[in-house]
Design a protein around this motif. Structure first.
Motif, PDB file in Angstrom:
ATOM      1  N   ILE A 129       0.847  -1.192   0.000  1.00 53.26           N
ATOM      2  CA  ILE A 129       0.000   0.000   0.000  1.00 53.26           C
ATOM      3  C   ILE A 129       0.883   1.243   0.000  1.00 53.26           C
ATOM      4  CG2 ILE A 129      -1.739   1.333   1.281  1.00 53.26           C
ATOM      5  CD1 ILE A 129      -2.662  -1.288   2.535  1.00 53.26           C
ATOM      6  N   VAL A 130       0.567   2.183  -0.871  1.00 51.08           N
ATOM      7  CA  VAL A 130       1.222   3.491  -0.869  1.00 51.08           C
ATOM      8  C   VAL A 130       0.268   4.502  -0.262  1.00 51.08           C
ATOM      9  CG1 VAL A 130       2.197   5.338  -2.283  1.00 51.08           C
ATOM     10  CG2 VAL A 130       2.596   2.941  -2.913  1.00 51.08           C
ATOM     11  N   TYR A 131       0.729   5.201   0.752  1.00 51.06           N
ATOM     12  CA  TYR A 131      -0.024   6.298   1.371  1.00 51.06           C
ATOM     13  C   TYR A 131       0.739   7.581   1.078  1.00 51.06           C
ATOM     14  CZ  TYR A 131      -0.792   9.513   5.335  1.00 51.06           C
ATOM     15  OH  TYR A 131      -0.970  10.635   6.119  1.00 51.06           O
ATOM     16  N   ALA A 132       0.137   8.442   0.262  1.00 52.49           N
ATOM     17  CA  ALA A 132       0.800   9.664  -0.196  1.00 52.49           C
ATOM     18  C   ALA A 132       0.280  10.862   0.581  1.00 52.49           C
ATOM     19  CB  ALA A 132       0.584   9.859  -1.686  1.00 52.49           C
ATOM     20  N   ASN A 133       1.148  11.422   1.393  1.00 53.19           N
ATOM     21  CA  ASN A 133       0.828  12.598   2.198  1.00 53.19           C
ATOM     22  C   ASN A 133       1.644  13.779   1.648  1.00 53.19           C
ATOM     23  OD1 ASN A 133      -0.497  13.079   5.178  1.00 53.19           O
ATOM     24  ND2 ASN A 133       1.182  14.470   4.799  1.00 53.19           N
ATOM     25  N   LEU A 134       1.422  14.071   0.371  1.00 55.46           N
ATOM     26  CA  LEU A 134       2.193  15.086  -0.335  1.00 55.46           C
ATOM     27  C   LEU A 134       1.390  16.375  -0.430  1.00 55.46           C
ATOM     28  CD1 LEU A 134       3.420  12.690  -3.165  1.00 55.46           C
ATOM     29  CD2 LEU A 134       4.674  13.382  -1.104  1.00 55.46           C
ATOM     30  N   GLY A 135       2.040  17.426  -0.906  1.00 53.58           N
ATOM     31  CA  GLY A 135       1.272  18.640  -1.081  1.00 53.58           C
ATOM     32  C   GLY A 135       2.112  19.880  -1.216  1.00 53.58           C
ATOM     33  N   ASN A 136       1.879  20.594  -2.242  1.00 45.11           N
ATOM     34  CA  ASN A 136       2.403  21.932  -2.508  1.00 45.11           C
ATOM     35  C   ASN A 136       1.963  22.269  -3.932  1.00 45.11           C
ATOM     36  OD1 ASN A 136       4.339  20.803  -4.354  1.00 45.11           O
ATOM     37  ND2 ASN A 136       5.639  20.295  -2.596  1.00 45.11           N
ATOM     38  N   ARG A 137       2.486  23.311  -4.469  1.00 46.73           N
ATOM     39  CA  ARG A 137       2.057  23.695  -5.817  1.00 46.73           C
ATOM     40  C   ARG A 137       2.515  22.689  -6.871  1.00 46.73           C
ATOM     41  NH1 ARG A 137       0.340  29.209  -6.146  1.00 46.73           N
ATOM     42  NH2 ARG A 137       0.512  30.223  -4.119  1.00 46.73           N
ATOM     43  N   GLY A 138       3.440  21.803  -6.505  1.00 50.74           N
ATOM     44  CA  GLY A 138       3.905  20.785  -7.436  1.00 50.74           C
ATOM     45  C   GLY A 138       3.197  19.459  -7.312  1.00 50.74           C
ATOM     46  N   ILE A 139       2.025  19.445  -6.682  1.00 48.38           N
ATOM     47  CA  ILE A 139       1.385  18.166  -6.391  1.00 48.38           C
ATOM     48  C   ILE A 139       0.921  17.434  -7.650  1.00 48.38           C
ATOM     49  CG2 ILE A 139      -0.938  19.087  -6.005  1.00 48.38           C
ATOM     50  CD1 ILE A 139      -1.102  17.080  -3.602  1.00 48.38           C
ATOM     51  N   GLU A 140       0.618  18.145  -8.731  1.00 51.10           N
ATOM     52  CA  GLU A 140       0.246  17.454  -9.966  1.00 51.10           C
ATOM     53  C   GLU A 140       1.427  16.644 -10.496  1.00 51.10           C
ATOM     54  OE1 GLU A 140      -1.624  18.208 -14.434  1.00 51.10           O
ATOM     55  OE2 GLU A 140      -1.041  19.930 -13.201  1.00 51.10           O
ATOM     56  N   ALA A 141       2.613  17.228 -10.489  1.00 54.23           N
ATOM     57  CA  ALA A 141       3.807  16.499 -10.937  1.00 54.23           C
ATOM     58  C   ALA A 141       4.092  15.318 -10.021  1.00 54.23           C
ATOM     59  CB  ALA A 141       5.013  17.440 -10.982  1.00 54.23           C
ATOM     60  N   GLN A 142       3.871  15.498  -8.735  1.00 51.08           N
ATOM     61  CA  GLN A 142       4.046  14.394  -7.794  1.00 51.08           C
ATOM     62  C   GLN A 142       3.060  13.269  -8.102  1.00 51.08           C
ATOM     63  OE1 GLN A 142       3.489  16.611  -4.172  1.00 51.08           O
ATOM     64  NE2 GLN A 142       5.676  16.947  -3.883  1.00 51.08           N
ATOM     65  N   ALA A 143       1.829  13.618  -8.375  1.00 52.42           N
ATOM     66  CA  ALA A 143       0.819  12.607  -8.701  1.00 52.42           C
ATOM     67  C   ALA A 143       1.223  11.805  -9.939  1.00 52.42           C
ATOM     68  CB  ALA A 143      -0.543  13.264  -8.912  1.00 52.42           C
ATOM     69  N   LYS A 144       1.689  12.498 -10.961  1.00 59.54           N
ATOM     70  CA  LYS A 144       2.113  11.799 -12.179  1.00 59.54           C
ATOM     71  C   LYS A 144       3.275  10.856 -11.894  1.00 59.54           C
ATOM     72  CE  LYS A 144       0.541  15.402 -15.374  1.00 59.54           C
ATOM     73  NZ  LYS A 144       0.949  16.475 -16.327  1.00 59.54           N
ATOM     74  N   ALA A 145       4.212  11.298 -11.061  1.00 62.11           N
ATOM     75  CA  ALA A 145       5.363  10.459 -10.730  1.00 62.11           C
ATOM     76  C   ALA A 145       4.947   9.252  -9.894  1.00 62.11           C
ATOM     77  CB  ALA A 145       6.413  11.283  -9.990  1.00 62.11           C
ATOM     78  N   VAL A 146       4.058   9.450  -8.953  1.00 62.34           N
ATOM     79  CA  VAL A 146       3.590   8.341  -8.117  1.00 62.34           C
ATOM     80  C   VAL A 146       2.864   7.303  -8.958  1.00 62.34           C
ATOM     81  CG1 VAL A 146       1.988   7.713  -6.256  1.00 62.34           C
ATOM     82  CG2 VAL A 146       3.512   9.684  -5.978  1.00 62.34           C
ATOM     83  N   VAL A 147       1.999   7.748  -9.852  1.00 61.95           N
ATOM     84  CA  VAL A 147       1.271   6.812 -10.719  1.00 61.95           C
ATOM     85  C   VAL A 147       2.244   6.041 -11.605  1.00 61.95           C
ATOM     86  CG1 VAL A 147      -0.333   6.649 -12.662  1.00 61.95           C
ATOM     87  CG2 VAL A 147      -0.903   8.081 -10.696  1.00 61.95           C
ATOM     88  N   ALA A 148       3.197   6.732 -12.193  1.00 60.66           N
ATOM     89  CA  ALA A 148       4.168   6.062 -13.060  1.00 60.66           C
ATOM     90  C   ALA A 148       4.983   5.040 -12.285  1.00 60.66           C
ATOM     91  CB  ALA A 148       5.088   7.096 -13.713  1.00 60.66           C
ATOM     92  N   ALA A 149       5.399   5.391 -11.071  1.00 62.14           N
ATOM     93  CA  ALA A 149       6.194   4.481 -10.247  1.00 62.14           C
ATOM     94  C   ALA A 149       5.370   3.275  -9.813  1.00 62.14           C
ATOM     95  CB  ALA A 149       6.749   5.218  -9.041  1.00 62.14           C
ATOM     96  N   MET A 150       4.114   3.498  -9.436  1.00 64.44           N
ATOM     97  CA  MET A 150       3.264   2.386  -9.036  1.00 64.44           C
ATOM     98  C   MET A 150       3.031   1.434 -10.201  1.00 64.44           C
ATOM     99  SD  MET A 150       0.553   4.163  -6.377  1.00 64.44           S
ATOM    100  CE  MET A 150      -0.193   2.583  -5.910  1.00 64.44           C
ATOM    101  N   ASP A 151       2.830   1.986 -11.388  1.00 63.16           N
ATOM    102  CA  ASP A 151       2.675   1.147 -12.575  1.00 63.16           C
ATOM    103  C   ASP A 151       3.947   0.326 -12.809  1.00 63.16           C
ATOM    104  OD1 ASP A 151       0.112   2.028 -13.035  1.00 63.16           O
ATOM    105  OD2 ASP A 151       0.671   3.482 -14.582  1.00 63.16           O
ATOM    106  N   ALA A 152       5.106   0.967 -12.685  1.00 64.18           N
ATOM    107  CA  ALA A 152       6.372   0.275 -12.928  1.00 64.18           C
ATOM    108  C   ALA A 152       6.636  -0.798 -11.877  1.00 64.18           C
ATOM    109  CB  ALA A 152       7.522   1.283 -12.946  1.00 64.18           C
TER     110      ALA A 152
END
Length: 213
Positions: free
Chosen positions: A69-92
Motif C-alpha cells: 500500500i502506498v499512502y501519499a501525504n504530499l502537497g504543494n504547488r507541485g502536487i500534480e507532478a508528484q501525482a504523475k510520478a507516483v502513478v508512473a512508479a506504481m505502474d512500474a
C-alpha cells in the motif's frame, strides 16, 4: 504483515498515522521524505527511512519494491507532478493500492457560504493543482482512495464523518488525528472505498467558516 510506503512521511498527518500504525497494527513502514534526518525514534525492526524526492520516478519505483500500500501525504504547488510520478512508479513497480490526501473543494462540492469562503481562500494557485492531481489519480489504473479533508485542526479528537464524491461536503473542519485514523482504517481494510473519493469532516461543524478563523 502489510508493507506500507508513506510518501511525505514528515507531514503532520503522516506522523500521526505512523504513530498509530506502529501502536495498533503489525504493519512494516517505509518512510519516504526529503531530508530523512527529520525522522526520529525509528523502530529498526519495522521501519525503513528513505531520503527521496516524490517527483523522482526511479527513486519512487525502487522504494515501492515489496510494498502493498502506498499512502501519499504530499502537497504543494507541485502536487500534480508528484501525482504523475507516483502513478508512473506504481505502474512500474506493480503496486495497485493508493491512499491519496487531497483537499476539499476539488469538485466544487462545498456548498453555501462556506463554499464561497473556501474558494476565496484556496483559489489562485492552491486548489487548482490539487484538482489536477486528483484527476491524474482518478484516470490511473489503480485501486485508489482520495481523501478530501475539511480545514485541519490540531485538536486531540477522533470524530469524523464521510461524504462520497457527488455529495455535498459537510462541515467546515476536522482534526488531523481524525484524518490519520481514517488512513489507518483504510490500511487495515484495503478493500474499503476502492476508487472512492471521501470528504472528511467533524460532525456538527457547519457554518460559514471553520471555528478557528
Amino acid at each position: 504483515m502489510t508493507n506500507v510506503l508513506i510518501l511525505g512521511a514528515h507531514g503532520q498527518i503522516a506522523r500521526l498515522a505512523r504513530k498509530q500504525l506502529i501502536n495498533e497494527t503489525n504493519a512494516s513502514l517505509t518512510l519516504f521524505l526529503r531530508d530523512a534526518s527529520r525522522i526520529k525514534n525509528v523502530d529498526a525492526t519495522r521501519e525503513t527511512v528513505i531520503d527521496g524526492d516524490a517527483t523522482d520516478i526511479a527513486g519512487l519505483t525502487a522504494a515501492m519494491a515489496g510494498i502493498d500500500i502506498v499512502y501519499a501525504n504530499l502537497g504543494n504547488r507541485g502536487i500534480e507532478a508528484q501525482a504523475k510520478a507516483v502513478v508512473a512508479a506504481m505502474d512500474a513497480a506493480g503496486v495497485k493500492r493508493l491512499i491519496w490526501i487531497s483537499t476539499l473543494g476539488i469538485y466544487d462540492e462545498v456548498p453555501g457560504a462556506f463554499g464561497k469562503w473556501n474558494h476565496d481562500q484556496l483559489d489562485g494557485g492552491y486548489l487548482e493543482p490539487y484538482t489536477a492531481a486528483a484527476a491524474v489519480i482518478e484516470a490511473a489504473d489503480l485501486a485508489y482512495t482520495i481523501i478530501r479533508p475539511a480545514w485541519l485542526s490540531n485538536k486531540s479528537v477522533v470524530d469524523y464523518e464521510l461524504t462520497e464524491k457527488g455529495e455535498p461536503f459537510k462541515g467546515t473542519e476536522v482534526s488531523r488525528q481524525s484524518v490519520a485514523d481514517l488512513v489507518v482504517k483504510l490500511i487495515e481494510d484495503p478493500t474499503a472505498h476502492v476508487r472512492g473519493s471521501l470528504g472528511v469532516d467533524q460532525p456538527n461543524t457547519d457554518g460559514p467558516k471553520p471555528s478557528f478563523y
